[in-house]
Scaffold this motif. Structure first.
Motif, PDB file in Angstrom:
ATOM      1  N   PRO A 591      45.356  20.782  39.889  1.00 51.10           N
ATOM      2  CA  PRO A 591      44.560  21.691  39.226  1.00 51.10           C
ATOM      3  C   PRO A 591      44.999  23.157  39.204  1.00 51.10           C
ATOM      4  O   PRO A 591      45.615  23.474  40.259  1.00 51.10           O
ATOM      5  CB  PRO A 591      43.044  21.744  39.788  1.00 51.10           C
ATOM      6  CG  PRO A 591      43.232  20.272  40.392  1.00 51.10           C
ATOM      7  CD  PRO A 591      44.576  19.947  40.971  1.00 51.10           C
ATOM      8  N   VAL A 592      45.126  23.732  37.956  1.00 51.74           N
ATOM      9  CA  VAL A 592      45.494  25.130  37.995  1.00 51.74           C
ATOM     10  C   VAL A 592      44.330  26.048  37.667  1.00 51.74           C
ATOM     11  O   VAL A 592      43.412  25.672  36.808  1.00 51.74           O
ATOM     12  CB  VAL A 592      46.541  25.351  36.732  1.00 51.74           C
ATOM     13  CG1 VAL A 592      47.058  26.836  36.888  1.00 51.74           C
ATOM     14  CG2 VAL A 592      47.572  24.205  37.082  1.00 51.74           C
ATOM     15  N   SER A 593      44.185  27.265  38.396  1.00 52.82           N
ATOM     16  CA  SER A 593      42.943  27.946  38.140  1.00 52.82           C
ATOM     17  C   SER A 593      43.259  28.605  36.700  1.00 52.82           C
ATOM     18  O   SER A 593      44.219  29.013  36.286  1.00 52.82           O
ATOM     19  CB  SER A 593      42.836  28.920  39.228  1.00 52.82           C
ATOM     20  OG  SER A 593      43.933  29.872  39.255  1.00 52.82           O
ATOM     21  N   ILE A 594      41.909  28.903  35.854  1.00 53.15           N
ATOM     22  CA  ILE A 594      41.867  29.420  34.811  1.00 53.15           C
ATOM     23  C   ILE A 594      42.387  31.100  34.895  1.00 53.15           C
ATOM     24  O   ILE A 594      43.519  31.516  34.096  1.00 53.15           O
ATOM     25  CB  ILE A 594      40.659  29.613  34.212  1.00 53.15           C
ATOM     26  CG1 ILE A 594      39.785  28.193  34.353  1.00 53.15           C
ATOM     27  CG2 ILE A 594      40.400  30.330  32.937  1.00 53.15           C
ATOM     28  CD1 ILE A 594      40.009  27.434  33.127  1.00 53.15           C
ATOM     29  N   GLY A 595      42.294  31.661  35.998  1.00 54.61           N
ATOM     30  CA  GLY A 595      42.826  33.092  36.330  1.00 54.61           C
ATOM     31  C   GLY A 595      44.402  32.947  36.116  1.00 54.61           C
ATOM     32  O   GLY A 595      44.946  33.717  35.659  1.00 54.61           O
ATOM     33  N   ALA A 596      44.766  32.126  36.726  1.00 62.73           N
ATOM     34  CA  ALA A 596      46.432  31.847  36.648  1.00 62.73           C
ATOM     35  C   ALA A 596      46.876  31.785  35.243  1.00 62.73           C
ATOM     36  O   ALA A 596      47.783  32.330  34.891  1.00 62.73           O
ATOM     37  CB  ALA A 596      46.972  30.979  37.621  1.00 62.73           C
ATOM     38  N   ILE A 597      46.097  30.852  34.314  1.00 58.39           N
ATOM     39  CA  ILE A 597      46.549  30.578  33.034  1.00 58.39           C
ATOM     40  C   ILE A 597      46.351  32.007  32.203  1.00 58.39           C
ATOM     41  O   ILE A 597      47.170  32.122  31.302  1.00 58.39           O
ATOM     42  CB  ILE A 597      45.685  29.540  32.463  1.00 58.39           C
ATOM     43  CG1 ILE A 597      46.023  28.191  33.239  1.00 58.39           C
ATOM     44  CG2 ILE A 597      45.897  29.283  31.151  1.00 58.39           C
ATOM     45  CD1 ILE A 597      45.220  27.185  33.182  1.00 58.39           C
ATOM     46  N   VAL A 598      45.272  32.561  32.437  1.00 59.23           N
ATOM     47  CA  VAL A 598      45.287  33.503  31.565  1.00 59.23           C
ATOM     48  C   VAL A 598      46.233  34.909  31.986  1.00 59.23           C
ATOM     49  O   VAL A 598      46.491  35.851  31.211  1.00 59.23           O
ATOM     50  CB  VAL A 598      43.595  34.291  32.004  1.00 59.23           C
ATOM     51  CG1 VAL A 598      43.615  35.700  31.146  1.00 59.23           C
ATOM     52  CG2 VAL A 598      42.807  33.027  31.289  1.00 59.23           C
ATOM     53  N   GLY A 599      46.239  34.917  33.214  1.00 55.01           N
ATOM     54  CA  GLY A 599      47.165  36.142  33.849  1.00 55.01           C
ATOM     55  C   GLY A 599      46.687  37.384  33.770  1.00 55.01           C
ATOM     56  O   GLY A 599      45.536  37.700  33.869  1.00 55.01           O
ATOM     57  N   ARG A 600      47.265  38.368  33.282  1.00 47.84           N
ATOM     58  CA  ARG A 600      47.058  39.740  33.217  1.00 47.84           C
ATOM     59  C   ARG A 600      46.202  40.106  32.037  1.00 47.84           C
ATOM     60  O   ARG A 600      45.911  41.187  31.540  1.00 47.84           O
ATOM     61  CB  ARG A 600      48.019  40.675  33.465  1.00 47.84           C
ATOM     62  CG  ARG A 600      48.892  40.744  34.661  1.00 47.84           C
ATOM     63  CD  ARG A 600      48.169  41.485  35.881  1.00 47.84           C
ATOM     64  NE  ARG A 600      48.420  42.824  35.628  1.00 47.84           N
ATOM     65  CZ  ARG A 600      47.469  43.769  35.916  1.00 47.84           C
ATOM     66  NH1 ARG A 600      46.274  43.659  36.323  1.00 47.84           N
ATOM     67  NH2 ARG A 600      47.992  45.099  35.712  1.00 47.84           N
ATOM     68  N   GLU A 601      46.345  39.349  30.979  1.00 49.72           N
ATOM     69  CA  GLU A 601      45.784  39.409  29.900  1.00 49.72           C
ATOM     70  C   GLU A 601      44.221  39.286  29.667  1.00 49.72           C
ATOM     71  O   GLU A 601      43.720  38.517  28.866  1.00 49.72           O
ATOM     72  CB  GLU A 601      46.376  38.700  28.692  1.00 49.72           C
ATOM     73  CG  GLU A 601      47.790  39.204  28.347  1.00 49.72           C
ATOM     74  CD  GLU A 601      48.682  37.733  27.820  1.00 49.72           C
ATOM     75  OE1 GLU A 601      48.101  36.931  27.203  1.00 49.72           O
ATOM     76  OE2 GLU A 601      49.969  37.787  28.042  1.00 49.72           O
ATOM     77  N   ILE A 602      43.573  40.191  30.377  1.00 50.49           N
ATOM     78  CA  ILE A 602      42.074  39.976  30.429  1.00 50.49           C
ATOM     79  C   ILE A 602      41.305  41.553  30.069  1.00 50.49           C
ATOM     80  O   ILE A 602      42.063  42.493  30.103  1.00 50.49           O
ATOM     81  CB  ILE A 602      41.474  39.686  31.756  1.00 50.49           C
ATOM     82  CG1 ILE A 602      42.114  40.340  32.754  1.00 50.49           C
ATOM     83  CG2 ILE A 602      41.685  37.932  32.065  1.00 50.49           C
ATOM     84  CD1 ILE A 602      41.372  40.096  34.191  1.00 50.49           C
ATOM     85  N   GLY A 603      40.193  41.487  29.754  1.00 53.35           N
ATOM     86  CA  GLY A 603      39.462  42.425  29.440  1.00 53.35           C
ATOM     87  C   GLY A 603      40.398  43.492  28.506  1.00 53.35           C
ATOM     88  O   GLY A 603      40.770  42.716  27.320  1.00 53.35           O
ATOM     89  N   LYS A 604      40.486  44.629  28.964  1.00 56.40           N
ATOM     90  CA  LYS A 604      41.065  45.575  27.582  1.00 56.40           C
ATOM     91  C   LYS A 604      42.658  45.196  27.715  1.00 56.40           C
ATOM     92  O   LYS A 604      43.500  45.475  26.734  1.00 56.40           O
ATOM     93  CB  LYS A 604      41.032  46.901  27.978  1.00 56.40           C
ATOM     94  CG  LYS A 604      41.765  47.680  28.940  1.00 56.40           C
ATOM     95  CD  LYS A 604      41.290  49.046  29.155  1.00 56.40           C
ATOM     96  CE  LYS A 604      41.778  49.744  30.221  1.00 56.40           C
ATOM     97  NZ  LYS A 604      43.268  50.500  30.160  1.00 56.40           N
ATOM     98  N   HIS A 605      43.276  44.563  28.414  1.00 57.99           N
ATOM     99  CA  HIS A 605      44.642  44.158  28.499  1.00 57.99           C
ATOM    100  C   HIS A 605      44.685  42.766  27.664  1.00 57.99           C
ATOM    101  O   HIS A 605      45.918  42.499  27.400  1.00 57.99           O
ATOM    102  CB  HIS A 605      45.178  43.957  29.919  1.00 57.99           C
ATOM    103  CG  HIS A 605      45.249  44.948  30.682  1.00 57.99           C
ATOM    104  ND1 HIS A 605      45.720  46.245  30.317  1.00 57.99           N
ATOM    105  CD2 HIS A 605      44.689  45.239  31.817  1.00 57.99           C
ATOM    106  CE1 HIS A 605      45.450  46.979  31.397  1.00 57.99           C
ATOM    107  NE2 HIS A 605      44.975  46.504  32.306  1.00 57.99           N
ATOM    108  N   SER A 606      43.643  42.267  27.236  1.00 53.75           N
ATOM    109  CA  SER A 606      43.816  41.025  26.149  1.00 53.75           C
ATOM    110  C   SER A 606      44.542  41.236  24.658  1.00 53.75           C
ATOM    111  O   SER A 606      45.233  40.388  24.202  1.00 53.75           O
ATOM    112  CB  SER A 606      42.523  40.181  26.102  1.00 53.75           C
ATOM    113  OG  SER A 606      41.631  41.194  25.104  1.00 53.75           O
TER     114      SER A 606
END
Lengths: 998, 88
Positions: A591-606
């Motif tokens: 299993p891979v955490s969702i956070g790792a898949i998304v990386g830094r591209e969250i919130g205003k960095h998406s």
């Protein structure tokens, strides 16, 4: 609590550093280097959870990623992670973990009643039971099942941890640092290849850490340490531990998750918790090793039953005894190694070997150590509920069908070994075929589809000597292909004990009159009887059997269960395993955490945020921003306690009365250059472009080939072969691609170049009756009179020392100009215009006022050019040339597009002149008609007309040109509104366009 | 993720490219007399083969050139890539 099961002089843990942690709220101690599992076992804790379906007690089965049982809820740094494998999670000070899938607690679990009702929970139970009555599903069955099912709970809080992505390229990626991985990586690195060596565990060496072998006159462990330290010093090698290569994708792209901080109490600032590596490798060496297979017997899920290799690993790596009265049940020599290790630590075990008369070096050694061996014996059933307390054993006949007299012997753990299954997941994910190797009763990779080579036990090679030789050769030959070098390293001599072949036996028959559960899939509670039932019910394909019984579908993805499941299906079906085949191996391996898949591209960095060079001024002057594509644009400039409505009205009014200033930097700008530019524009736009003089701008509309309007904007002829095109903010990128498509593919003979110049120019629109007075002050040397700079004129000037382009174009419908200066002068220009404009009561205006101004003028924008309308719909048919051909022209002949009652842009005013019409409202004839009420059109944009001080909207209405003056209703079911309206001309203000020309 | 050899830049990851559809379609000439069916076929009809397919990709985060890629849609094997104006 004391660590009663901790051994003194063995293990790789750091005994100098004691670590305290909590499990189910109770405090325990372990050492640095322990996992939750090893520390709990050291403390004699074997009950860690409850099973998925029957809520049976669960202990530890393995010592690594294959663990089906020991998954816990982890608490770290005020956050929680679900479904963490206790066998992988390293201890850190203050760690807290809890059991999952039990209530109220792991010792007394209400759900365990399912275990006694298990005759009612066969395979496919849910499919069969909750079919009826149908209406019960959503309200009754599903919520209850959802509550009962599942393991850990995901956090609902925002994950504050940092996750990173990294791209890497290498010649050779080696996945696993066991003997085959080390040898391949070393040989390749020494031959000049750029190597990445990935190890999922914290320690390098794989099986060498626990096996009793000798490589190059040193122990396997010492050899591994030496190779790793040398690799770490080499500049062409990246060595990574805690890094699982979990997916093999197209074109030798592999993805690896590195657990950077998971073993620490909290993540340090700017250090990620996990890092996802995208690795493009020229060659991949798969050295993922193999996983021991369980043997199947009654109640084989009782805590204390575990893999014999895991028992050995707990002793050799963690210095922990899994039991003090071990029973070892094996069908091959691996169990004997575990017995020897127990003996070395002062523990006598009993070996049950299903084979009748095996002979090998190891067996002789065990015999010499006076360890009790019972040949042709099997465990019939484990006894004990929360922990093994004894075992029923019996002799088994040669055909493995009949059991002898059952005898009960006391034991506190049962270590099982059913031989080894190569880990072929990565090879199979790459698209390689697999083949069944009879000698080892397992699948191995066969034809490689991508550039990958499987070595060592992952390839079914269990002799260390053969593994090392083969891996060195592969490492050398693969690197030679890439580096063209031929530096060979000498292959060390290997001393290992000879082993005898394993027994094909894997499942103990049920004794007469007994109905023990014999589990295959320990995480999803799939027993032998479930598979048999599925087959009786007609499921044949292994993929169907899997989905019906959920065999291999849990978070461990059946790492320990798949092969036994296949053996059972083939036995019942009277086939051989390769005929049954295996289910598809899909990434991720773990299993891979969702956070790792998304990386830094969250919130205003998406997505990126683009700001105009004037942004800081807007911010300082209380601008409220709005997202316009990826741009931030001022929506309005707030004064005092103004609302959006009040502010935009004030700003729009000031444009109509005095002069306003709007930041139009975000408009797409494309430089079009070349001798064929005019011809190109003539083909791209619907109107004529061949005769546009230098110094003149023209409004143009471009279509897609299907006749739908793609974009609009003005294009200005700057010089003979140089045009400046503007696009809408949203479509800028698409228009550039569109132009490039036609220039490069369709009409390569045209000598034209296009390039985006959006960011090169800062733009300011000056709009309003006093804009010329202002312009005169800004450019005192220029003649900007109506004759000097007429409507759609263009000139260049000196703006207080900056080069400026001056366009007389208007979106607001007022007398207006647009000034462009080079971007880095944008802020200066803006401040200067505000300063000079003071005497004309200049005010900045945002997108909301801009919309108001264009709507009441009937100018179309994105809400009308919505990818569904043709020029006629937008009243732009006057711009469609009849004489020349252009992109999309032929489509305009379609009968639907030329229908006499074709939809058209109109204006809409509420009869009460008060009620604003929500955008998106439907226009209908009869507000109270039966549903579905025939829709005549929709309201595309609404504003409060500052000219007439009442609401005004634009709409695209069926037969719009014949509807002016008609009374309709605007319906907004969402806002529960029915508004009586009158249809008027879309040109609500200044219908003759006098102002822009004044 | 595919690894696409841009004829101008060399091997680049798929995320630098935008997919551009069927590269076997030829736009009818300007001012050409053309039947409704022929025009509709050009605008709307696209093959979607399972297997080898010649398609346009746009190196949008790179050299901004449109290129042709000869690719197997089932296996993702890329046989060759061409410049936009190269005949295949």
């Amino acid at each position: 609590m004391s660590q009663n099961y901790r051994l003194e002089n063995i293990g790789l843990i750091n005994r100098k550093k004691k670590i305290s942690f909590k499990f189910n709220k109770k405090k325990y101690y372990g050492y640095e280097g322990d996992t939750i599992a090893s520390a709990l076992i050291a403390n004699g804790v074997h009950l860690v959870g409850r099973s998925f379906k029957y809520h049976r007690p669960r202990g530890f089965f393995g010592a690594g990623v294959d663990e089906p049982y020991a998954i816990v809820q982890l608490y770290r740094n005020n956050e929680t992670d679900p479904n963490v494998r206790a066998t992988e999670q390293e201890l850190f000070e203050g760690l807290e973990a809890k059991s999952v899938n039990c209530w109220p607690n792991v010792n007394f679990d209400i759900g365990a009643i399912n275990n006694f009702l298990r005759m009612f929970f066969p395979a496919g139970f849910y499919y069969k039971t909750f079919m009826w009555p149908r209406s019960f599903w959503y309200k009754i069955y599903e919520p209850i099942i959802r509550k009962a099912a599942g393991f850990g709970k995901a956090s609902i809080k925002h994950d504050k941890e940092r996750y990173e992505h990294k791209y890497e390229y290498c010649d050779i990626l080696v996945t696993g640092s066991g003997p085959s991985g080390l040898a391949s990586a070393y040989a390749a690195a020494k031959n000049g290849a750029k190597v990445i060596l990935a190890e999922e565990k914290p320690r390098f060496g794989g099986s060498l850490l626990t096996s009793d072998v000798n490589i190059g006159n040193q122990s396997g462990h010492e050899w591994a340490d030496k190779i790793i330290s040398e690799l770490k010093t080499m500049p062409n090698v990246i060595v990574k531990n805690r890094s699982q290569v979990f997916g093999y994708y197209d074109h030798n792209m592999l993805v690896m998750s590195e657990r950077v901080s998971d073993h620490l109490p909290k993540t340090e600032k700017y250090i990620p918790k996990q890092r996802l590596w995208y690795i493009r490798a020229k060659e991949v060496v798969i050295s993922s090793g193999s996983i021991e297979r369980p043997l199947v017997f009654g109640n084989n899920d009782t805590p204390g039953v575990m893999l014999s290799s895991a028992a050995k690993e707990y002793m050799k790596i963690y210095g922990v005894l899994v039991g003090k009265k071990p029973l070892i049940f094996t069908n091959n020599d691996s169990g004997y190694e575990t017995a020897i290790e127990f003996k070395k630590n002062g523990i006598d075990s009993i070996i049950l070997d299903s084979r009748k008369n095996p002979k090998s070096d190891i067996i002789t050694e065990v015999q010499n150590l006076n360890i009790q061996i019972k040949y042709s014996h099997v465990v019939v059933a484990a006894k004990g509920y929360k922990k093994v307390s004894s075992a029923d054993i019996a002799e088994i006949s040669e055909d493995k069908k009949n059991l002898g007299k059952i005898e009960n012997i006391s034991c506190d753990c049962i270590c099982v070994s059913g031989f080894w299954t190569p880990t072929i997941h990565l090879a199979s994910q790459s698209g390689s075929k697999t083949s069944f190797k009879k000698e080892i009763d397992a699948f191995v990779p066969s034809n490689s589809k991508q550039n990958e080579t499987t070595v060592g036990s992952a390839n079914g090679i269990f002799s260390l000597n053969e593994t090392i030789n083969n891996a060195f050769e592969n490492g050398h030959s693969l690197s030679k292909k890439i580096t063209n070098k031929d530096n060979k390293v000498s292959i060390p001599t290997v001393v290992e004990k000879k082993t005898s072949s394993h027994d094909k036996f894997w499942c103990v028959p049920l004794p007469k009159g007994k109905n023990y559960k014999r589990f295959l899939d320990f995480q999803n509670d799939v027993a032998v009887s479930d598979i048999e039932l599925a087959l009786r019910e007609g499921f044949r394909s292994i993929e169907h059997v899997k989905r019906y019984t959920t065999l291999g579908m849990a978070t461990d993805q059946g790492k320990t269960s798949n092969l036994n499941g296949l053996q059972l299906v083939s036995e019942v079906e009277n086939k051989v395993v390769p005929q049954v085949g295996h289910t598809t191996f899909r990434p991720p391996y773990t299993p891979v955490s969702i956070g790792a898949i998304v990386g830094r591209e969250i919130g205003k960095h998406s997505k990126p945020t683009r700001k105009s060079p004037i942004h800081d001024w807007h911010e300082k002057n209380n601008a409220v921003f709005v997202d316009a594509g990826v741009w931030l644009r001022p929506r309005y400039y707030k004064q005092g306690n103004e609302s959006l409505f009040e502010a935009s009205k004030r700003e729009a009014k000031n444009v109509r009365q005095n002069v306003g200033l709007c930041d139009v930097t975000t408009l797409g700008k494309i430089d079009v250059k070349g001798p064929d530019s005019a011809e190109f524009l003539n083909r791209v736009y619907t109107n004529a472009w061949l005769k546009l003089p230098i110094g003149k701008a023209r409004y143009g509309v471009m279509l897609r080939e299907d006749g739908i309007v793609m974009d609009d904007g003005t294009t200005t002829r700057i010089s003979e072969n140089h045009y400046h095109m503007t696009t809408t903010t949203a479509q800028a990128a698409n228009v550039l691609s569109h132009l490039e498509y036609y220039l490069q593919i369709v009409w390569p003979e045209l000598n034209v170049n296009v390039v985006s110049s959006t960011e090169q120019w800062a733009g300011a629109a000056i709009a309003g009756p006093k804009s010329r007075n202002l312009l005169e002050k800004l450019f005192p040397d220029k003649n900007v009179s109506n004759e000097g700079l007429p409507f759609m004129g263009y000139t260049e000037g000196n703006f207080f020392g900056c080069n400026a382009r001056i366009f007389r174009i208007s979106f607001s419908g007022e007398l207006a100009y647009e000034i462009n200066v080079e971007s880095n002068n944008g802020y200066f220009m803006w401040e200067k215009i505000m300063e000079v404009g003071k005497e004309f009561n200049i005010q900045p205006y945002g997108t909301e006022a801009l919309s108001t101004l264009r709507i009441e003028m009937g100018h179309v924008a994105g809400s009308e050019l919505d990818g569904r309308t043709i020029p006629f719909d937008n009243s732009l048919e006057g711009l469609v040339s009849k004489k020349k051909d252009f992109i999309g022209k032929r489509s305009l002949e379609k009968s639907a597009y030329t229908a006499p009652n074709r939809q058209k842009l109109v204006g809409v005013v509420p009869l009460d002149k008060k009620t604003s019409i929500p955008e998106g409202s439907y226009l209908v004839k009869d507000a109270n008609a039966k549903l579905p009420n025939p829709k005549l059109g929709h309201v595309s944009a609404s504003c409060w007309s500052v000219e007439y001080d009442n609401p005004f909207s634009l709409a695209i209405l069926k037969d719009g040109k014949n509807m002016i003056g008609k009374k309709l209703f605007a319906l907004s079911p969402l806002r529960n509104k029915k508004i009586p309206v009158e249809i008027v001309s879309s040109h609500y203000v200044d219908p003759d366009g006098k102002r822009v020309r004044s | 993720m595919l690894y696409i050899k841009c004829p101008h830049c060399g091997l680049r990851s798929q995320n630098e490219f935008a997919y551009g559809g069927d590269a076997t379609i030829k736009r009818p000439n300007l001012n050409q007399e053309i039947s409704n069916t022929e025009w509709d076929n050009f605008v709307y009809l696209r093959k979607s083969p399972r297997g080898r397919h010649l398609e346009f990709w746009h190196h949008i985060s790179g050299c901004r050139q449109w290129i042709k890629v000869d690719r197997d849609t089932a296996t993702h094997e890329i046989f060759n890539t061409y410049k936009a104006n190269e005949e295949v």
